[in-house]
Motif scaffolding. Structure first.
Motif, PDB file in Angstrom:
ATOM      1  N   GLY A  16      18.217  -1.803 -20.256  1.00  0.00           N
ATOM      2  CA  GLY A  16      18.371  -3.241 -20.049  1.00  0.00           C
ATOM      3  C   GLY A  16      18.417  -3.650 -18.596  1.00  0.00           C
ATOM      4  N   ALA A  17      18.646  -2.694 -17.722  1.00  0.00           N
ATOM      5  CA  ALA A  17      18.688  -3.002 -16.288  1.00  0.00           C
ATOM      6  C   ALA A  17      17.271  -3.142 -15.747  1.00  0.00           C
ATOM      7  CB  ALA A  17      19.429  -1.895 -15.538  1.00  0.00           C
ATOM      8  N   SER A  18      17.172  -3.760 -14.580  1.00  0.00           N
ATOM      9  CA  SER A  18      15.863  -3.887 -13.938  1.00  0.00           C
ATOM     10  C   SER A  18      15.531  -2.599 -13.192  1.00  0.00           C
ATOM     11  CB  SER A  18      15.851  -5.079 -12.982  1.00  0.00           C
ATOM     12  OG  SER A  18      16.782  -4.855 -11.939  1.00  0.00           O
ATOM     13  N   LEU A  19      14.253  -2.454 -12.896  1.00  0.00           N
ATOM     14  CA  LEU A  19      13.768  -1.225 -12.285  1.00  0.00           C
ATOM     15  C   LEU A  19      12.768  -1.544 -11.195  1.00  0.00           C
ATOM     16  CD1 LEU A  19      13.381   1.935 -12.396  1.00  0.00           C
ATOM     17  CD2 LEU A  19      11.470   1.466 -13.948  1.00  0.00           C
ATOM     18  N   GLU A  20      12.855  -0.824 -10.092  1.00  0.00           N
ATOM     19  CA  GLU A  20      11.808  -0.870  -9.088  1.00  0.00           C
ATOM     20  C   GLU A  20      11.573   0.541  -8.570  1.00  0.00           C
ATOM     21  OE1 GLU A  20      12.377  -3.350  -5.589  1.00  0.00           O
ATOM     22  OE2 GLU A  20      10.211  -3.446  -5.303  1.00  0.00           O
ATOM     23  N   LEU A  21      10.340   1.000  -8.683  1.00  0.00           N
ATOM     24  CA  LEU A  21       9.944   2.301  -8.155  1.00  0.00           C
ATOM     25  C   LEU A  21       9.060   2.067  -6.935  1.00  0.00           C
ATOM     26  CD1 LEU A  21       9.036   4.218 -11.450  1.00  0.00           C
ATOM     27  CD2 LEU A  21      11.246   3.987 -10.322  1.00  0.00           C
ATOM     28  N   ARG A  22       9.385   2.772  -5.864  1.00  0.00           N
ATOM     29  CA  ARG A  22       8.709   2.522  -4.607  1.00  0.00           C
ATOM     30  C   ARG A  22       7.498   3.429  -4.397  1.00  0.00           C
ATOM     31  NH1 ARG A  22      13.088   3.074  -0.133  1.00  0.00           N
ATOM     32  NH2 ARG A  22      13.896   4.698  -1.520  1.00  0.00           N
ATOM     33  N   CYS A  23       6.500   2.869  -3.745  1.00  0.00           N
ATOM     34  CA  CYS A  23       5.297   3.629  -3.422  1.00  0.00           C
ATOM     35  C   CYS A  23       4.753   3.104  -2.101  1.00  0.00           C
ATOM     36  CB  CYS A  23       4.246   3.475  -4.517  1.00  0.00           C
ATOM     37  SG  CYS A  23       2.637   4.177  -4.107  1.00  0.00           S
ATOM     38  N   ASN A  24       4.544   4.000  -1.166  1.00  0.00           N
ATOM     39  CA  ASN A  24       3.886   3.654   0.096  1.00  0.00           C
ATOM     40  C   ASN A  24       2.660   4.536   0.254  1.00  0.00           C
ATOM     41  OD1 ASN A  24       7.032   3.119   0.756  1.00  0.00           O
ATOM     42  ND2 ASN A  24       5.701   1.671   1.801  1.00  0.00           N
ATOM     43  N   TYR A  25       1.629   3.999   0.839  1.00  0.00           N
ATOM     44  CA  TYR A  25       0.391   4.752   0.942  1.00  0.00           C
ATOM     45  C   TYR A  25      -0.160   4.696   2.359  1.00  0.00           C
ATOM     46  CZ  TYR A  25      -1.897   0.258   1.065  1.00  0.00           C
ATOM     47  OH  TYR A  25      -2.282  -1.008   1.433  1.00  0.00           O
ATOM     48  N   SER A  26      -0.993   5.660   2.651  1.00  0.00           N
ATOM     49  CA  SER A  26      -1.775   5.672   3.883  1.00  0.00           C
ATOM     50  C   SER A  26      -3.202   5.986   3.479  1.00  0.00           C
ATOM     51  CB  SER A  26      -1.241   6.732   4.849  1.00  0.00           C
ATOM     52  OG  SER A  26      -2.091   6.867   5.964  1.00  0.00           O
ATOM     53  N   TYR A  27      -4.100   5.055   3.795  1.00  0.00           N
ATOM     54  CA  TYR A  27      -5.474   5.226   3.330  1.00  0.00           C
ATOM     55  C   TYR A  27      -6.403   4.525   4.285  1.00  0.00           C
ATOM     56  CZ  TYR A  27      -8.993   6.065  -0.286  1.00  0.00           C
ATOM     57  OH  TYR A  27     -10.061   6.525  -0.992  1.00  0.00           O
ATOM     58  N   GLY A  28      -7.484   5.170   4.643  1.00  0.00           N
ATOM     59  CA  GLY A  28      -8.363   4.626   5.671  1.00  0.00           C
ATOM     60  C   GLY A  28      -9.154   3.424   5.238  1.00  0.00           C
ATOM     61  N   ALA A  29      -9.599   3.430   4.015  1.00  0.00           N
ATOM     62  CA  ALA A  29     -10.440   2.338   3.524  1.00  0.00           C
ATOM     63  C   ALA A  29      -9.588   1.366   2.709  1.00  0.00           C
ATOM     64  CB  ALA A  29     -11.556   2.925   2.658  1.00  0.00           C
ATOM     65  N   THR A  30     -10.241   0.365   2.167  1.00  0.00           N
ATOM     66  CA  THR A  30      -9.520  -0.549   1.272  1.00  0.00           C
ATOM     67  C   THR A  30      -9.072   0.236   0.050  1.00  0.00           C
ATOM     68  OG1 THR A  30     -10.891  -2.391   1.994  1.00  0.00           O
ATOM     69  CG2 THR A  30      -9.719  -2.632  -0.097  1.00  0.00           C
ATOM     70  N   PRO A  31      -7.785   0.244  -0.209  1.00  0.00           N
ATOM     71  CA  PRO A  31      -7.297   1.131  -1.276  1.00  0.00           C
ATOM     72  C   PRO A  31      -7.401   0.525  -2.664  1.00  0.00           C
ATOM     73  CG  PRO A  31      -5.452   0.010  -0.264  1.00  0.00           C
ATOM     74  CD  PRO A  31      -6.682  -0.463   0.465  1.00  0.00           C
ATOM     75  N   TYR A  32      -7.685   1.374  -3.602  1.00  0.00           N
ATOM     76  CA  TYR A  32      -7.475   1.038  -4.996  1.00  0.00           C
ATOM     77  C   TYR A  32      -6.181   1.754  -5.378  1.00  0.00           C
ATOM     78  CZ  TYR A  32     -12.456  -0.253  -5.210  1.00  0.00           C
ATOM     79  OH  TYR A  32     -13.679  -0.824  -4.998  1.00  0.00           O
TER      80      TYR A  32
END
Lengths: 112, 115
Positions: A16-32
């Motif tokens: 029932g609690a809220s959730l946030e999972l973090r993600c950081n990226y490093s990518y040379g081109a426009t990322p998908y």
């Protein structure tokens, strides 16, 4: 260098609690950007993806993610977690038909 | 809904033996991939395949590994002489290659155990 960082190895939340999972990226081109979920012993199921346009994307099972180019982030959120959401969550980055680069994953544990 | 299938689900082999992992990609897809996941670690790219040839391979994909699309439906990964460190879950994926919004769809995986 191309990489994905998921800083949280293990997260525990109450049902029932809220959730946030973090993600950081490093990518040379426009990322998908992608989020996949893996239940124990199972394969990878696509939760949602971002290619372009609206930076807030909706996925399956009530998940959403927001792309923030300035922060190189693509965090996954859910307003109310269910016990069945317990799984491993992987963030991935790629471009068109290129290989996907995965983060190390975040294991989500849900307490009743 | 179309899906990627993989066989076998679990393969146990002795070190030094050859194994072939099989995948049936989604039927109209053009790009094929193998990834692996060592227990407790992240998913790693092995190789991509398009138009009957390797598009890209990682450092992991050495001479012990090969891929093949022997017919119009199967996509195989062969490990010639398995090592203990090849024990992992191997995932096959495919994508349509039909547009910029392409997505890789994964199979359920084959768990390879090398003894």
């Amino acid at each position: 260098a191309q990489s994905v960082t998921q800083p949280d190895i293990h997260i525990t939340v109450s049902e029932g609690a809220s959730l946030e999972l973090r993600c950081n990226y490093s990518y040379g081109a426009t990322p998908y950007l992608f989020w996949y979920v893996q239940s124990p012993g199972q394969g990878l199921q696509l939760l949602l993806k971002y290619f372009s346009g609206d930076t807030l994307v909706q996925g399956i099972k009530g998940f959403e993610a927001e792309f923030k180019r300035s922060q190189s982030s693509f965090n996954l959120r859910k307003p109310s977690v269910h016990w069945s959401d317990a799984a491993e969550y992987f963030c991935a980055v790629g471009a068109y038909t290129d290989k996907l680069i995965f983060g190390t994953g975040t294991r989500l544990q849900v307490f009743p | 809904e179309p899906e990627v299938t993989q066989t076998p689900s679990h393969q146990v082999t002795q070190m030094g033996q050859e194994v072939i992992l099989r995948c049936v990609p989604i039927s109209n897809h053009l790009y094929f991939y193998w990834y692996r996941q060592i227990l407790g670690q992240k998913v790693e790219f092995l190789v991509s395949f398009y138009n009957n040839e390797i598009s890209e391979k990682s450092e992991i994909f050495d001479d012990q590994f090969s891929v093949e699309r022997p017919d119009g439906s199967n996509f195989t990964l062969k490990i010639r002489s398995t090592k203990l460190e090849d024990s992992a879950m191997y995932f096959c994926a495919s994508s349509g290659g039909t547009g910029l919004s392409d997505t890789q769809y994964f199979g359920p995986g084959t768990r390879l155990t090398v003894l």
